[in-house]
Design a protein around this motif. Structure first.
Motif, mmCIF file in Angstrom:
data_model
loop_
_atom_site.group_PDB
_atom_site.id
_atom_site.type_symbol
_atom_site.label_atom_id
_atom_site.label_comp_id
_atom_site.label_asym_id
_atom_site.label_seq_id
_atom_site.Cartn_x
_atom_site.Cartn_y
_atom_site.Cartn_z
ATOM 1 N N SER A 45 0.822 -1.215 0.000
ATOM 2 C CA SER A 45 0.000 0.000 0.000
ATOM 3 C C SER A 45 0.861 1.273 0.000
ATOM 4 C CB SER A 45 -0.909 -0.023 1.227
ATOM 5 O OG SER A 45 -1.767 1.069 1.211
ATOM 6 N N MET A 49 0.962 4.298 -2.979
ATOM 7 C CA MET A 49 0.712 5.703 -2.618
ATOM 8 C C MET A 49 1.853 6.592 -3.099
ATOM 9 S SD MET A 49 -1.103 8.009 -1.495
ATOM 10 C CE MET A 49 -2.243 8.202 -0.147
ATOM 11 N N GLN A 53 1.580 9.683 -5.703
ATOM 12 C CA GLN A 53 2.039 11.041 -5.385
ATOM 13 C C GLN A 53 3.067 11.529 -6.401
ATOM 14 O OE1 GLN A 53 2.978 10.301 -1.109
ATOM 15 N NE2 GLN A 53 1.938 12.245 -0.815
ATOM 16 N N GLN A 62 -6.064 3.813 -1.400
ATOM 17 C CA GLN A 62 -5.330 3.515 -0.172
ATOM 18 C C GLN A 62 -6.256 3.737 1.012
ATOM 19 O OE1 GLN A 62 -2.171 5.915 1.834
ATOM 20 N NE2 GLN A 62 -0.898 4.081 1.614
ATOM 21 N N THR A 67 -2.754 5.591 5.681
ATOM 22 C CA THR A 67 -2.536 6.999 5.331
ATOM 23 C C THR A 67 -2.188 7.847 6.550
ATOM 24 O OG1 THR A 67 -4.252 6.610 3.656
ATOM 25 C CG2 THR A 67 -3.501 8.861 3.868
#
Ligand code: 6CS
Length: 312
Positions: A45, A49, A53, A62, A67
């Motif tokens: 995960s 991410m 980004q 996600q 997070t």
């Protein structure tokens, strides 16, 4: 052109069904193509991410469970007993919540992400090797949680020894007894065969699993308005689809688990047994505010109002 979309589950799991609907909608209504990357194709995960980004991926799913390091306020989803465990009442909450639809997007934007939607994935249950009816039963139990400081606080307050791990390490760690428990919705317990490495399923009622879908913000901002609308419309259709898809899913998953593992123990904690777990929630809520300050406090307050409006 082709837009890349990565998620944390297999194609046939809830996030995968959502992603496939999104792809279908985008491709039916435009010349864009969507390329899907399920769990295991691009890393954990945290990896997908980073790729989203960086703009290598246009879309990513996600869960807030991962997070928290990036957006501390996203940990609000781990204040125990804040969300109703059952999914039925959550549709309206996610559809109409001011916290979700107005406050969180600004926080995700600061991280270069356009938050497109959040949706529930089902009631969270604990799966363990030993019976759990009280916090004392979790004493000395190394309990895997997603990599999120507030979840660590929760399981500490529940009496366990929380062990944050990325998903890819969980099955092996249970198998080798490095950990002795984990929590997740039933569809996931079934599809990832958690019932092969844990013997008890416990309904504590402390949460429902939330996930989030976002786009790389620079990519999204660079699109024409009609294309942004195309994406928002596809997200709305997928959101309604995934709620419908999940009707009865937990029950069906539990049946499949029992078929595959007839001696599995299913324990539904009584209201009385839930009480000490509920009492732990106050401490976790205080921790959340300590970690996130005014911004987190405002989100928590708004969430409570939104939940009340949606569930009364
Ligand atoms: O526990 C986890 O890490 C995983 N659980 C679900 C339901 N989806 C993806 C996530 O990685």
């Amino acid at each position: 052109d082709t837009w890349k979309y990565a998620f944390e589950e297999a194609m046939t799991d809830v996030q995968g069904v959502f992603a496939q609907k999104f792809k279908e909608e985008i491709e039916a209504n435009s010349d864009h193509q969507i390329q899907l990357f399920p769990f295991g194709t691009l890393g954990e995960s945290a990896d997908i991410m980073e790729q989203a980004q960086a703009g290598i991926l246009q879309f990513v799913d996600q869960s807030p469970g991962f997070t928290g390091a990036l957006i501390p306020e996203a940990q609000v989803f781990f204040v125990p007993y804040l969300l109703p465990a059952e999914s039925e009442k959550l549709g309206d909450f996610f559809r109409n919540s001011k916290a979700i639809n107005e406050m969180f997007p600004a926080l995700y934007a600061e991280q270069g992400l356009e938050l497109l939607t959040m949706f529930p994935e089902g009631e969270v249950v604990m799966t363990t090797k030993e019976k759990v009816t009280t916090p004392a039963d979790l004493d000395e139990v190394k309990f895997r949680v997603m990599t999120n400081p507030l979840l660590v606080e929760s399981y500490q307050a529940f009496g366990a020894t929380p062990t944050p791990l990325p998903w890819g390490e969980v099955f092996g760690a249970l198998q080798t007894n490095i950990i002795q428990g984990q929590e997740n919705p039933l569809f996931w317990v079934e599809s990832t065969k958690m019932y092969e490495v844990t013997d008890y399923i416990t309904f504590t009622g402390h949460n429902n699993f939330t996930t989030a879908v976002m786009a790389n913000k620079a990519f999204f901002d660079g699109l024409a308005e009609e294309e942004q609308q195309l994406i928002r419309d596809a997200i709305d259709v997928s959101f309604e689809h995934i709620l419908e898809y999940q009707e009865g899913l937990s029950e069906r998953s539990l049946e499949k688990i029992k078929e595959a593992r007839p001696d599995i123990n299913v324990v539904v904690l009584t209201e009385e047994q839930r009480q000490p777990f509920k009492e732990a929630a106050a401490e976790v809520e205080a921790k959340f505010i300590e970690m996130t300050g005014e911004s987190g406090k405002a989100i928590l307050e708004q969430m409570k109002k939104d939940l009340q409006a949606a569930t009364q």
